[in-house]
Write a protein that holds these residues in place. Structure first.
Motif, mmCIF file in Angstrom:
data_model
loop_
_atom_site.group_PDB
_atom_site.id
_atom_site.type_symbol
_atom_site.label_atom_id
_atom_site.label_comp_id
_atom_site.label_asym_id
_atom_site.label_seq_id
_atom_site.Cartn_x
_atom_site.Cartn_y
_atom_site.Cartn_z
ATOM 1 N N GLY A 82 0.942 -1.196 -0.003
ATOM 2 C CA GLY A 82 0.094 0.041 -0.140
ATOM 3 C C GLY A 82 0.864 1.109 0.133
ATOM 4 N N PRO A 83 0.137 2.213 0.239
ATOM 5 C CA PRO A 83 -0.997 2.298 0.693
ATOM 6 C C PRO A 83 -2.057 2.080 -0.267
ATOM 7 C CG PRO A 83 -0.336 4.521 0.522
ATOM 8 C CD PRO A 83 0.861 3.470 0.264
ATOM 9 N N ALA A 84 -3.327 1.045 0.174
ATOM 10 C CA ALA A 84 -3.934 0.294 -0.704
ATOM 11 C C ALA A 84 -5.286 0.277 0.162
ATOM 12 C CB ALA A 84 -3.490 -0.910 -1.198
ATOM 13 N N VAL A 85 -6.340 0.278 -0.704
ATOM 14 C CA VAL A 85 -7.847 0.039 -0.197
ATOM 15 C C VAL A 85 -8.259 -1.213 -0.918
ATOM 16 C CG1 VAL A 85 -10.079 0.937 0.129
ATOM 17 C CG2 VAL A 85 -8.286 2.567 0.397
ATOM 18 N N VAL A 86 -8.452 -2.402 -0.118
ATOM 19 C CA VAL A 86 -8.937 -3.783 -0.808
ATOM 20 C C VAL A 86 -10.345 -3.562 -0.613
ATOM 21 C CG1 VAL A 86 -8.446 -5.936 -1.226
ATOM 22 C CG2 VAL A 86 -6.622 -4.466 -0.832
ATOM 23 N N ASN A 87 -11.274 -3.751 -1.496
ATOM 24 C CA ASN A 87 -12.709 -3.948 -1.166
ATOM 25 C C ASN A 87 -13.285 -5.348 -1.948
ATOM 26 O OD1 ASN A 87 -15.662 -2.787 -2.885
ATOM 27 N ND2 ASN A 87 -15.405 -2.636 -0.535
ATOM 28 N N LEU A 88 -13.858 -5.854 -0.865
ATOM 29 C CA LEU A 88 -14.243 -7.378 -1.140
ATOM 30 C C LEU A 88 -15.746 -7.029 -1.794
ATOM 31 C CD1 LEU A 88 -12.195 -8.159 0.585
ATOM 32 C CD2 LEU A 88 -13.104 -10.112 1.161
ATOM 33 N N TRP A 89 -16.427 -7.348 -2.615
ATOM 34 C CA TRP A 89 -17.655 -6.927 -3.441
ATOM 35 C C TRP A 89 -18.317 -8.127 -3.985
ATOM 36 C CZ3 TRP A 89 -18.804 -6.292 -8.554
ATOM 37 C CH2 TRP A 89 -17.662 -6.590 -9.455
ATOM 38 N N GLY A 90 -19.569 -7.911 -4.514
ATOM 39 C CA GLY A 90 -20.172 -8.841 -5.421
ATOM 40 C C GLY A 90 -21.313 -8.402 -6.095
ATOM 41 N N SER A 91 -21.545 -8.540 -7.303
ATOM 42 C CA SER A 91 -22.626 -8.155 -8.040
ATOM 43 C C SER A 91 -24.009 -8.239 -7.563
ATOM 44 C CB SER A 91 -22.572 -8.418 -9.326
ATOM 45 O OG SER A 91 -23.016 -9.835 -9.548
ATOM 46 N N THR A 115 -3.536 2.786 -3.766
ATOM 47 C CA THR A 115 -4.100 2.005 -4.841
ATOM 48 C C THR A 115 -5.384 1.758 -4.494
ATOM 49 O OG1 THR A 115 -1.781 1.264 -5.486
ATOM 50 C CG2 THR A 115 -3.550 -0.331 -6.102
ATOM 51 N N VAL A 116 -6.382 1.260 -5.497
ATOM 52 C CA VAL A 116 -7.565 0.857 -4.954
ATOM 53 C C VAL A 116 -7.656 -0.475 -5.680
ATOM 54 C CG1 VAL A 116 -10.206 1.051 -5.291
ATOM 55 C CG2 VAL A 116 -8.694 2.870 -4.644
ATOM 56 N N ILE A 117 -8.023 -1.446 -4.888
ATOM 57 C CA ILE A 117 -8.227 -2.923 -5.473
ATOM 58 C C ILE A 117 -9.715 -3.459 -5.279
ATOM 59 C CG2 ILE A 117 -7.140 -4.949 -5.480
ATOM 60 C CD1 ILE A 117 -4.644 -3.615 -4.382
ATOM 61 N N GLY A 118 -10.261 -4.184 -6.081
ATOM 62 C CA GLY A 118 -11.575 -4.933 -5.950
ATOM 63 C C GLY A 118 -11.337 -6.262 -5.859
ATOM 64 N N VAL A 119 -12.148 -6.842 -5.088
ATOM 65 C CA VAL A 119 -12.077 -8.533 -5.034
ATOM 66 C C VAL A 119 -13.573 -9.032 -5.263
ATOM 67 C CG1 VAL A 119 -11.591 -10.312 -4.061
ATOM 68 C CG2 VAL A 119 -10.065 -8.356 -3.529
ATOM 69 N N ASP A 120 -13.799 -9.263 -6.497
ATOM 70 C CA ASP A 120 -15.305 -9.904 -6.844
ATOM 71 C C ASP A 120 -15.194 -11.130 -6.189
ATOM 72 O OD1 ASP A 120 -17.627 -10.261 -8.275
ATOM 73 O OD2 ASP A 120 -16.612 -11.128 -9.784
ATOM 74 N N SER A 156 -18.100 -12.210 7.493
ATOM 75 C CA SER A 156 -19.266 -13.378 7.159
ATOM 76 C C SER A 156 -20.158 -12.556 5.999
ATOM 77 C CB SER A 156 -20.079 -13.638 8.271
ATOM 78 O OG SER A 156 -20.768 -12.431 9.146
ATOM 79 N N ALA A 157 -20.078 -11.519 6.202
ATOM 80 C CA ALA A 157 -20.905 -10.648 5.105
ATOM 81 C C ALA A 157 -20.275 -9.482 4.194
ATOM 82 C CB ALA A 157 -21.921 -9.909 5.745
ATOM 83 N N LEU A 158 -20.595 -9.223 3.197
ATOM 84 C CA LEU A 158 -19.967 -8.271 2.293
ATOM 85 C C LEU A 158 -20.991 -7.065 2.352
ATOM 86 C CD1 LEU A 158 -18.793 -9.968 -0.938
ATOM 87 C CD2 LEU A 158 -17.613 -9.561 1.018
ATOM 88 N N PRO A 159 -20.507 -5.726 1.957
ATOM 89 C CA PRO A 159 -18.916 -5.504 1.710
ATOM 90 C C PRO A 159 -17.975 -5.452 2.724
ATOM 91 C CG PRO A 159 -20.233 -3.756 1.566
ATOM 92 C CD PRO A 159 -21.220 -4.551 2.060
ATOM 93 N N ALA A 160 -16.709 -5.766 2.442
ATOM 94 C CA ALA A 160 -15.805 -5.651 3.327
ATOM 95 C C ALA A 160 -14.559 -4.674 2.825
ATOM 96 C CB ALA A 160 -15.251 -7.108 4.025
ATOM 97 N N THR A 161 -13.810 -4.008 3.617
ATOM 98 C CA THR A 161 -12.819 -3.178 2.890
ATOM 99 C C THR A 161 -11.460 -3.330 4.034
ATOM 100 O OG1 THR A 161 -14.449 -1.721 1.981
ATOM 101 C CG2 THR A 161 -12.128 -0.928 2.093
ATOM 102 N N LEU A 162 -10.525 -3.368 3.310
ATOM 103 C CA LEU A 162 -9.141 -3.523 4.074
ATOM 104 C C LEU A 162 -8.478 -2.376 3.787
ATOM 105 C CD1 LEU A 162 -8.305 -7.247 3.009
ATOM 106 C CD2 LEU A 162 -9.522 -6.563 5.063
ATOM 107 N N PHE A 163 -7.698 -1.774 4.625
ATOM 108 C CA PHE A 163 -6.890 -0.627 4.555
ATOM 109 C C PHE A 163 -5.376 -1.159 4.792
ATOM 110 C CE2 PHE A 163 -11.103 0.911 5.256
ATOM 111 C CZ PHE A 163 -11.138 2.050 4.573
ATOM 112 N N VAL A 164 -4.601 -1.138 3.898
ATOM 113 C CA VAL A 164 -3.237 -2.022 3.877
ATOM 114 C C VAL A 164 -2.034 -0.740 3.633
ATOM 115 C CG1 VAL A 164 -1.892 -3.464 2.716
ATOM 116 C CG2 VAL A 164 -4.505 -3.754 2.657
ATOM 117 N N ASP A 165 -1.218 -1.038 4.614
ATOM 118 C CA ASP A 165 -0.085 -0.060 4.593
ATOM 119 C C ASP A 165 1.076 -0.586 3.453
ATOM 120 O OD1 ASP A 165 1.502 -2.052 5.772
ATOM 121 O OD2 ASP A 165 1.308 -1.170 7.763
#
Length: 197
Positions: A82-91, A115-120, A156-165
């Motif tokens: 990072g610095p990065a934001v990792v977002n777990l999501w689903g349509s 950096t912004v990163i999605g995780v479908d 256990s549920a989405l969305p979830a966002t990680l803030f990474v150094d």
């Protein structure tokens, strides 16, 4: 007359069987290209990011290898810097759909700094790609149909966002209501030490 009928019957049978080298079934329509950028730079800090002193240790990112949504490149999540934001999501997830435009706007504003990163997650490529195209999402995304990262992170549920150094450590995990522009920027400033104009 009988020969003519037999000849016509043979032509019809061959046409129905698809003699042109096809298996006779309908041609699969190609998946539309994903709108996301590739994942080549995910394991290096953004070029303009400067080291920031953060308090506490943070937890390392989990050891999970996921394919890039675009192309076949595999990314080891624990190697993300990072610095990065990792977002777990689903349509399929309504709050995810609500917050995705805020992540795109943040990615545009933070280019070169965060950096912004999605995780479908638990999704199909076609559903995710269609939603991403509709919303104009372009930041890099990983593909996790089996929810391996979600399980390792322990939500256990989405969305979830990680803030990474810079060292690949999770400084904060946000797992609540949909994020908006202001809250996302506040969390990045608080947990990653990056304030955007």
């Amino acid at each position: 007359m009988i020969r003519s009928l037999r000849a016509v019957a043979v032509v019809l049978v061959l046409a129905a069987a698809g003699c042109g080298g096809s298996d006779g079934g309908p041609s699969p329509s190609p998946e539309p290209p994903a709108p996301f950028t590739d994942c080549a730079a995910l394991t290096a800090p953004p070029p303009a990011a400067e080291p920031v002193a953060l308090s506490g240790e943070g937890k390392p990112l989990p050891e999970v290898a996921l394919p890039c949504f675009t192309g076949d490149q595999e990314v080891t999540v624990s190697a993300i810097r990072g610095p990065a934001v990792v977002n777990l999501w689903g349509s399929w997830c309504p709050p995810c759909r609500e917050e995705l435009p805020a992540f795109q706007r943040f990615a545009d504003r933070a280019a070169g700094k965060v950096t912004v990163i999605g995780v479908d997650t638990r999704d199909s490529r076609s559903a995710a790609g269609s939603l991403a195209a509709d919303l104009g999402l372009t930041y890099p995304n990983l593909f996790d149909p089996d929810e391996r990262l979600r399980v390792k992170v322990g939500v256990s549920a989405l969305p979830a966002t990680l803030f990474v150094d810079r060292d690949g450590r999770v400084r904060h995990l946000y797992n609540s209501t949909a994020l908006d522009d202001a809250t996302l920027a506040t969390l990045v400033a608080r947990h990653l030490g990056v304030t955007l104009p």
